[in-house]
Scaffold this motif. Sequence first.
Motif: not given
Length: 185
Positions: A134-148
């Motif tokens: 199985t390939v594992l995954w990581q989660t990244h918090d990108v809330t501050a990086l995306v924009q309207p």
Amino acid sequence: MDPGDSGQVSSSVSYGIEYAGAPLEPNTAYTWTAEWWGSNGGQSSRSVGQFDTGPFDEADWHGAQWLAALNDTISNDRSQERAQFRADFTLPEGRVTWARAHVAAPGCHHIEVNGRVPSVDRMGVCVFREPNKTVLWQTHDVTALVQPGANAVGLLAGHVLQSHPAFSKATPFLRALLVVCVDNN
């Protein structure tokens, strides 16, 4: 989201106690609290934390496809032992309240959103697996990086286990899912 209360658990074990509340949902942010009671009646102060869940099964990837380098012949030139991907996307007007990028890759990956790296930069932190497992995954918090409006995400996949035969000549690949919540009120 509050998944519910596991209730007080009577045990001499202080770790590895299973959660007994409502089932967790995929791609969701949760807050937890924990406290303990001693046999003498003493009670701790509450500890509070948070965590996110990612995709639980194939349907939770919402059709995200595996991406691989176009050139599947890896040479002795180590600069070719990585693949770069870029995607543009547009978000509606409003305040971004939550955004997570889930990235699955055998070996290492790097992510940037709008030319910036998530605040917890996991560059060089690789999720290793056994070959053909199985390939594992990581989660990244990108809330501050995306924009309207207009956005771009860049991903880099590569190998660092060059001495392992399963990785040394394999084409770098990955799969990513970006989940964004926008409050347009």
